[in-house]
Write an enzyme that holds these catalytic residues in place. Structure first.
Site, PDB file in Angstrom:
ATOM      1  N   TYR A   1       0.837  -1.198   0.000  1.00 20.67           N
ATOM      2  CA  TYR A   1       0.000   0.000   0.000  1.00 20.67           C
ATOM      3  C   TYR A   1       0.875   1.252   0.000  1.00 20.67           C
ATOM      4  O   TYR A   1       2.094   1.168   0.049  1.00 20.67           O
ATOM      5  CB  TYR A   1      -0.986  -0.060   1.171  1.00 20.67           C
ATOM      6  CG  TYR A   1      -2.017  -1.163   1.007  1.00 20.67           C
ATOM      7  CD1 TYR A   1      -2.654  -1.370  -0.225  1.00 20.67           C
ATOM      8  CD2 TYR A   1      -2.356  -2.005   2.049  1.00 20.67           C
ATOM      9  CE1 TYR A   1      -3.594  -2.385  -0.390  1.00 20.67           C
ATOM     10  CE2 TYR A   1      -3.300  -3.019   1.890  1.00 20.67           C
ATOM     11  CZ  TYR A   1      -3.916  -3.205   0.665  1.00 20.67           C
ATOM     12  OH  TYR A   1      -4.848  -4.205   0.499  1.00 20.67           O
TER      13      TYR A   1
ATOM     14  N   CYS B   1     -15.641 -18.935   7.331  1.00 23.10           N
ATOM     15  CA  CYS B   1     -14.521 -19.751   7.802  1.00 23.10           C
ATOM     16  C   CYS B   1     -14.913 -21.212   7.789  1.00 23.10           C
ATOM     17  O   CYS B   1     -16.036 -21.565   8.154  1.00 23.10           O
ATOM     18  CB  CYS B   1     -14.154 -19.316   9.222  1.00 23.10           C
ATOM     19  SG  CYS B   1     -12.974 -20.410  10.054  1.00 23.10           S
TER      20      CYS B   1
HETATM   21 FE1  SF4 Z   1     -10.944 -20.478   8.853  1.00 25.32          FE
HETATM   22 FE2  SF4 Z   1      -8.321 -20.746   9.037  1.00 25.32          FE
HETATM   23 FE3  SF4 Z   1      -9.574 -21.686   6.887  1.00 25.32          FE
HETATM   24 FE4  SF4 Z   1      -9.384 -19.045   7.288  1.00 25.32          FE
HETATM   25  S1  SF4 Z   1      -7.714 -20.440   6.932  1.00 25.32           S
HETATM   26  S2  SF4 Z   1     -11.199 -20.173   6.661  1.00 25.32           S
HETATM   27  S3  SF4 Z   1      -9.512 -18.922   9.492  1.00 25.32           S
HETATM   28  S4  SF4 Z   1      -9.832 -22.392   8.979  1.00 25.32           S
END
Ligand code: SF4
Ligand code: ADP
Length: 677
Positions: free
Chosen positions: A175, A362
């Site tokens: 940025y 998630c």
């Molecule tokens: Fe969830 Fe971790 Fe997968 Fe992101 S990386 S969606 S925080 S489980």
């Protein structure tokens, strides 16, 4: 339960300039797809993290001026006092749980296309914008730089007045302040370009301006991309990145050390990085400054966290993804319940949400993004209203999550799984190269189910329809998953194709079941997520020759959403993958594939020894029509999708079961009276 004394260092207070964090858990800034566009969701998300025990909770990127506009992506803004009201509500919500509130002031420079505001795009040197767009970015003159400093100062004052404890100067992730720092982007010949001091001038001024603006009640933090992983041509941890700390080390109250060169480096998926992978870059910063240091690294193990503190790598445990997967991670460790932490699996579905300009979601935490919209709390669920027995058929992500959430509500749950182990597709997919952490989706749920007295689990129990009725449960939940299609229908091919009788077609299901492959393998990918690429990687590692064919222009194209596409292409390239891109399947004969080449429209024929189709999937729901007990379908057997969607589906069923359906709340824009501003 009492906290493990080994973890006591994680709960020590840490001073950050004029403010003190109650512990070392630091929820770093991360995009949420909410921002000013979805303010109520944004407030509820940050509040949940504070409730979960994070000593510091930061916002997502917060634009300081309309020339920093990333439409269609959702970001916070502090352009005026109206914006400040929302930011104040976020700070207040974080303070309700005695956490410190941090705000990440942001200007994207050439990342900001300003499609929403139609302001002129600005950067240290003239260039094309980051996101493909037929326009140019204007080189900032000294008046622009003065104006920019003024916007930053004004936003810092608004942030302070909104109640934030930590105000960021954001020189990370390519940025604007970082664009000045990096010789890759800064080709100026005036006092803001050329030698190191000149390139660092704007960052120094911004820190000084911000300090002056916020006075002595707020801390000033700098987020610095200490390495952009571009070798000598860019900022590196042993070059200019280190020099920044040497030069400006004592100016801010906290250093937040990140990586540049694209978000894929800083939030690298578990397929391409291990827990704590950023230590190599953050290590050493503390020896250059007396100020506290924070850095991320997908930390989920309290032992690793304590190791970071004891070894002096950093003063805080920085976390974006682990705080998304489990907003209550600190509390659980504090209460001696670390075995209950919903560990991030590093799948980057959360990153995909942001890259799609959608609200955060998630895989591990189905309540993420639903805190306000549906009123879901990750640790609290309404008790059952009546005593009901539920039979869940299938122990994949959907069945496991439904079983756990239903059991937590108090229902009598029986989970029947055909196989000898719980996990469903996770059992297969976590054996793919780099995906071993994905089994945590199963492990977390299986562990907690094992602690509940109202759950019975039967393995090696492939139920037939009649047996389901005989079982006599009040409710059946069918979570029997999906299978890969063999007819070629996928994302790009939507009409049936010609398939000769006798044509031997394999799918990922066959590969997972250990089918014998003699000869080379042709993988046709019309799904575009991880499966085809990961299978190709496995087969290449086994020493096979693999030809990857897809209608798309790139390998595993949708993984651009999870910030993995470049990594995948590089790895498969190193392993010797052969590719035929831009080819759409038209027909399959015995041993050969008919393809239409995009652009020319020519037909092409490719011979194969083994053909693996990675296209669409269909529900494995044969049982559905065969029994009488009241039932619902969840997960892939309702509609095949991601693991995240299967978990969500199971969770949603459990939340809504026996309840009056309430539609989710919606964020609504305000209608102004005529003439109002
Ligand atoms: Fe969830 Fe971790 Fe997968 Fe992101 S990386 S969606 S925080 S489980
Ligand atoms: P989802 O992602 O929707 O959870 P999965 O394919 O991962 O779907 O899991 C489905 C699970 O259901 C698998 O473990 C499979 O063995 C199991 N299953 C399928 N049919 C039956 C059945 N008739 N009885 C018991 N278990 C079944």
């Amino acid at each position: 339960m009492a906290r493990n004394p080994n973890y006591d260092p994680l709960f020590e207070p840490v001073q950050i300039g004029p403010v003190t964090a109650p512990n070392r858990f630091y929820a770093t800034p991360h995009a949420s797809g909410m921002g000013t566009m979805r303010p109520n969701s944004s407030i509820a998300l940050r509040k949940m993290k504070a409730e979960g025990g994070w000593g510091v909770v930061c916002t997502e990127y917060c634009s300081i001026h309309p020339s920093a506009d990333e439409t269609p992506y959702a970001f916070l803004s502090l352009w005026d006092d109206g914006d400040a009201e929302l930011c104040a509500a976020i700070a207040d919500a974080i303070h309700e749980h005695d956490s410190l509130a941090g705000i990440e002031l942001w200007h994207g420079g050439f990342h900001s296309n300003n499609r929403g505001t139609r302001e002129v795009c600005l950067a240290p040197s003239a260039c094309s914008p980051e996101y493909a767009y037929p326009a140019q970015v204007r080189e900032m003159d000294l008046t622009d730089i003065e104006a920019f400093r003024g916007w930053h100062r004004a936003a810092a004052i608004r942030a302070r007045d909104a109640g934030f404890d930590i105000v960021y100067v954001y020189a990370g992730h390519e940025y604007l302040p970082f664009q000045f720092l990096s010789p890759r982007f800064n080709r100026r010949c005036d006092r803001y370009g050329g030698n190191f001091e000149n390139r660092a001038r704007l960052l120094r001024e911004l820190i000084e301006d911000t300090r002056e603006a916020v006075g002595d009640t707020c801390a000033v933090a700098v987020r610095l991309a200490i390495d952009e992983l571009q070798g000598a041509s860019g900022i590196s941890a042993d070059g200019d990145g280190r020099r920044v700390i040497e030069y400006l080390g004592e100016l801010p109250d906290l250093w937040d050390i990140a990586l540049g060169g694209g978000l894929g480096n800083d939030s690298c998926s578990s397929r391409f990085s291990a827990e704590g992978y950023q230590e190599q870059f953050a290590r050493g910063v503390k020896s250059l400054t007396s100020k506290p240091v924070v850095s991320v690294g997908r930390f989920t193990s309290p032992d690793t966290m304590v190791g970071q503190i004891r070894r002096g790598v950093q003063d805080f445990i920085g976390a974006a993804r682990p705080s998304i997967a489990d907003p209550f991670l600190p509390r659980k460790i504090d209460e001696g319940r670390e075995d209950e932490v919903r560990e991030c699996i590093g799948c980057n579905i959360c990153r995909a949400a942001n890259n799609e300009a959608a609200p955060l979601r998630c895989t591990q935490n189905p309540t993420m993004g639903e805190e306000w919209r549906r009123g879901w709390h990750p640790e609290v669920i309404a008790p059952a209203k009546r005593s009901t027995s539920v039979l869940v058929v299938g122990g994949g992500p959907a069945g496991l999550e439904a079983s756990l959430a239903l059991a937590r509500r108090g229902y009598r749950v029986t989970l029947a799984e055909a196989g000898g182990e719980l996990g469903g597709r996770l059992l297969r997919e976590s054996t793919l190269p780099g995906l071993q952490n994905w089994i945590r989706v199963r492990d977390y749920r299986a562990h907690l189910l094992g602690q509940l007295g109202n759950v019975d689990i039967y393995l090696d129990s492939p139920l037939q329809a009649a047996e389901i009725d005989e079982f006599g449960a009040d409710q059946v939940v069918l979570a029997s998953g999906s299978r890969w299609r063999r007819d070629g229908l996928g994302v790009c091919v939507r009409e049936p194709i010609e398939i000769d009788t006798g044509a031997k077609i394999l799918t990922p299901d066959d590969i997972f079941s250990g089918i014998d492959l003699a000869g080379d393998v042709l993988i046709y990918d019309d799904e575009h997520f991880y499966m085809a690429g990961a299978l190709a990687e496995r087969l290449l590692r086994e020493g096979r020759r693999v030809l990857y064919v897809t209608p798309e222009a790139r390998v595993s194209s949708w993984t651009a959403m999870t910030d993995e596409q470049g990594f995948i292409e590089a790895r498969l390239g190193e392993l010797g993958l052969e590719t035929a891109l831009g080819r759409r399947i038209e027909g399959i004969a015995d041993g050969s594939l008919r393809l239409r080449v995009s652009g020319t429209g020519n037909l092409e024929s490719l011979a194969f020894d083994n053909l693996v189709l990675v296209t669409g999937r269909e529900p494995a729901d044969e049982l559905w029509a065969g029994f009488e007990t009241p039932a619902a379908r969840i997960g892939d057997c309702l509609v095949p999708s991601s693991i995240a969607d299967a978990v969500y589906s199971g969770h949603r069923f459990a939340r809504e079961f026996d309840e009056n359906p309430v539609p989710p709340r919606r964020e609504r824009a305000v209608i102004f009276a005529a003439g109002a501003r």
